[in-house]
Design an enzyme around this catalytic site. Sequence first.
Site, PDB file in Angstrom:
ATOM      1  N   GLU A 110     -13.205 -15.275   8.855  1.00  0.00           N
ATOM      2  CA  GLU A 110     -13.100 -14.693   7.497  1.00  0.00           C
ATOM      3  C   GLU A 110     -12.615 -15.709   6.455  1.00  0.00           C
ATOM      4  O   GLU A 110     -11.421 -15.851   6.214  1.00  0.00           O
ATOM      5  CB  GLU A 110     -12.134 -13.496   7.515  1.00  0.00           C
ATOM      6  CG  GLU A 110     -11.991 -12.821   6.154  1.00  0.00           C
ATOM      7  CD  GLU A 110     -10.980 -11.670   6.120  1.00  0.00           C
ATOM      8  OE1 GLU A 110     -10.242 -11.476   7.103  1.00  0.00           O
ATOM      9  OE2 GLU A 110     -10.944 -10.969   5.104  1.00  0.00           O
ATOM     10  N   ARG A 125       0.849  -1.217   0.000  1.00  0.00           N
ATOM     11  CA  ARG A 125       0.000   0.000   0.000  1.00  0.00           C
ATOM     12  C   ARG A 125       0.874   1.253   0.000  1.00  0.00           C
ATOM     13  O   ARG A 125       0.587   2.220  -0.681  1.00  0.00           O
ATOM     14  CB  ARG A 125      -0.921   0.024   1.223  1.00  0.00           C
ATOM     15  CG  ARG A 125      -1.754  -1.225   1.424  1.00  0.00           C
ATOM     16  CD  ARG A 125      -3.045  -1.245   0.617  1.00  0.00           C
ATOM     17  NE  ARG A 125      -3.789  -2.448   0.926  1.00  0.00           N
ATOM     18  CZ  ARG A 125      -3.731  -3.601   0.232  1.00  0.00           C
ATOM     19  NH1 ARG A 125      -2.990  -3.685  -0.858  1.00  0.00           N
ATOM     20  NH2 ARG A 125      -4.436  -4.659   0.606  1.00  0.00           N
ATOM     21  N   ARG A 136      -9.216  -1.888   2.020  1.00  0.00           N
ATOM     22  CA  ARG A 136      -8.948  -1.009   0.881  1.00  0.00           C
ATOM     23  C   ARG A 136     -10.099  -0.072   0.570  1.00  0.00           C
ATOM     24  O   ARG A 136      -9.878   1.110   0.268  1.00  0.00           O
ATOM     25  CB  ARG A 136      -8.613  -1.859  -0.350  1.00  0.00           C
ATOM     26  CG  ARG A 136      -7.239  -2.435  -0.301  1.00  0.00           C
ATOM     27  CD  ARG A 136      -7.090  -3.603  -1.246  1.00  0.00           C
ATOM     28  NE  ARG A 136      -7.737  -4.814  -0.743  1.00  0.00           N
ATOM     29  CZ  ARG A 136      -7.709  -5.997  -1.360  1.00  0.00           C
ATOM     30  NH1 ARG A 136      -7.090  -6.115  -2.513  1.00  0.00           N
ATOM     31  NH2 ARG A 136      -8.283  -7.053  -0.829  1.00  0.00           N
ATOM     32  N   SER A 184     -13.970  -6.131   1.282  1.00  0.00           N
ATOM     33  CA  SER A 184     -14.159  -5.501  -0.037  1.00  0.00           C
ATOM     34  C   SER A 184     -13.387  -6.255  -1.116  1.00  0.00           C
ATOM     35  O   SER A 184     -13.788  -6.230  -2.289  1.00  0.00           O
ATOM     36  CB  SER A 184     -13.791  -4.016  -0.005  1.00  0.00           C
ATOM     37  OG  SER A 184     -12.465  -3.802   0.416  1.00  0.00           O
ATOM     38  N   GLY A 185     -12.258  -6.881  -0.768  1.00  0.00           N
ATOM     39  CA  GLY A 185     -11.600  -7.834  -1.656  1.00  0.00           C
ATOM     40  C   GLY A 185     -10.999  -7.321  -2.944  1.00  0.00           C
ATOM     41  O   GLY A 185     -10.738  -8.114  -3.841  1.00  0.00           O
ATOM     42  N   GLY A 186     -10.833  -5.999  -3.067  1.00  0.00           N
ATOM     43  CA  GLY A 186     -10.260  -5.473  -4.304  1.00  0.00           C
ATOM     44  C   GLY A 186     -11.296  -4.795  -5.193  1.00  0.00           C
ATOM     45  O   GLY A 186     -10.976  -4.340  -6.285  1.00  0.00           O
ATOM     46  N   LYS A 189     -17.090 -12.916   8.241  1.00  0.00           N
ATOM     47  CA  LYS A 189     -16.561 -11.918   7.289  1.00  0.00           C
ATOM     48  C   LYS A 189     -16.285 -12.608   5.947  1.00  0.00           C
ATOM     49  O   LYS A 189     -15.178 -13.073   5.695  1.00  0.00           O
ATOM     50  CB  LYS A 189     -15.285 -11.288   7.860  1.00  0.00           C
ATOM     51  CG  LYS A 189     -14.617 -10.283   6.912  1.00  0.00           C
ATOM     52  CD  LYS A 189     -13.549  -9.444   7.593  1.00  0.00           C
ATOM     53  CE  LYS A 189     -12.797  -8.593   6.603  1.00  0.00           C
ATOM     54  NZ  LYS A 189     -11.909  -7.600   7.188  1.00  0.00           N
TER      55      LYS A 189
HETATM   56  C1  5MM Z   1      -9.270  -9.452   2.652  1.00  0.00           C
HETATM   57  O1  5MM Z   1      -8.619  -8.576   3.473  1.00  0.00           O
HETATM   58  C2  5MM Z   1      -9.336  -8.055   4.606  1.00  0.00           C
HETATM   59  C3  5MM Z   1     -10.311  -7.009   4.214  1.00  0.00           C
HETATM   60  O2  5MM Z   1      -9.642  -6.026   3.452  1.00  0.00           O
HETATM   61  P1  5MM Z   1     -10.229  -5.592   2.044  1.00  0.00           P
HETATM   62  O3  5MM Z   1     -11.546  -4.926   2.346  1.00  0.00           O
HETATM   63  O4  5MM Z   1      -9.197  -4.646   1.515  1.00  0.00           O
HETATM   64  O5  5MM Z   1     -10.393  -6.824   1.187  1.00  0.00           O
HETATM   65  C4  5MM Z   1      -8.322  -7.479   5.592  1.00  0.00           C
HETATM   66  O6  5MM Z   1      -8.786  -7.489   6.905  1.00  0.00           O
HETATM   67  C5  5MM Z   1      -7.025  -8.246   5.445  1.00  0.00           C
HETATM   68  O7  5MM Z   1      -7.067  -9.383   6.235  1.00  0.00           O
HETATM   69  C6  5MM Z   1      -5.861  -7.329   5.685  1.00  0.00           C
HETATM   70  O8  5MM Z   1      -6.007  -6.075   5.114  1.00  0.00           O
HETATM   71  C7  5MM Z   1      -4.612  -7.898   5.041  1.00  0.00           C
HETATM   72  O9  5MM Z   1      -4.153  -8.935   5.771  1.00  0.00           O
HETATM   73  P2  5MM Z   1      -2.728  -9.560   5.429  1.00  0.00           P
HETATM   74  O10 5MM Z   1      -2.470 -10.481   6.566  1.00  0.00           O
HETATM   75  O11 5MM Z   1      -2.886 -10.288   4.110  1.00  0.00           O
HETATM   76  O12 5MM Z   1      -1.764  -8.436   5.324  1.00  0.00           O
END
Ligand code: 5MM
Length: 345
Positions: A177, A33, A293, A261-263, A219
């Site tokens: 999750e 990021r 994100r 949100s997953g991207g 989640k």
């Molecule tokens: C899927 O990632 C989770 C939700 O974030 P997005 O909304 O961006 O998809 C998030 O909680 C995630 O687990 C962390 O941001 C990243 O974790 P790692 O361990 O992969 O750095």
Amino acid sequence: MAGRDLESTAKAIVAKGKGILAADESFPTIKKRFDAINVESCESNRRAYRQLLFTTRGISEFISGVILFDETIRQKADDGTPFVQVLQRQGVLPGIKVDQGAKPLAGAAGEKITEGLDGLRDRLTEYRELGAHFTKWRAVITIGDRIPSQYCIDANAEALARFAVLSQEAGLVPIVEPEVLMDGDHTIQQCFEATAATLHSVFNSLFEHRVMLERMLLKPNMVLSGKACPQQANVEEVARETVRCLGRVVPGAVPGIVFLSGGQSNETATANLNAMNALDEVHPWQLSFSYGRALQDPPLKTWRGNAANIQRAQQAFHHRAKLNGAARYGKYSVEMEREPVAERA
Ligand code: 5MM
């Protein structure tokens, strides 16, 4: 008593109009990021950025909890106040990511298993003492050529259940999750099937491991077309298919579903959640957000590591949180994206 506390914590996290900020990026993820905005990922920059988010005034109107990373739960604001207290004073519950990342799954090419169960009981006790109220563990499921395998799904489901029951034993609400990735050219129907199979196995394991469903949150991913699929499902289809999929496999005792949100783009993640909450059908769970994100892109890109941009970055974060808060009621509209952003000190 502890049971009743966990139930109220789970319900408070999915209170009407509110959701979660996922600020639990591990070192490799936060580096990715920061690389995108040309900021070095060092301890002081990570602290400065998280401070910007946590001290944004008025966020508790839309944010009920924040998921922290191990480094962050131990950090302090400029005035020496631990971040955990900064959040508590805002009326926001601190939580913690306790998994140690997804690694290649032995015997299953292209698939992953999340690690972190060794020593988890002791780490949970420490996090509870540091002020965490909830925990999170992410499993990663990939759609591809003859995957996901049942072996990968079941191995991850087992780990999620072990994590969840240990969290409840420690007096912490687990956020379970299982993420079916949107990478690939699969159709929304293939995502539906992989998500349903994953959640089926996860709830089977949660039951076998005696996890109290009233004291946890789920989640999941939304049911979406793969990023590279030529036929992209629209907002209404995503909302309908996601709720139909969850309705098949998520027991009504679970108080809330907090999507990742997953991207997806910020706007799409908000619009999809909004469409689900605007659906004319009754379901037993709250439908909320736990976005990383999709909440952080605007503040991150506004901040760019420059202290002079902090106030504008906080406005951008507050605005994004407010729009997702509106999506919790099904009251978001695209026009709100363009509304003037309020001044906040
Ligand atoms: C899927 O990632 C989770 C939700 O974030 P997005 O909304 O961006 O998809 C998030 O909680 C995630 O687990 C962390 O941001 C990243 O974790 P790692 O361990 O992969 O750095």
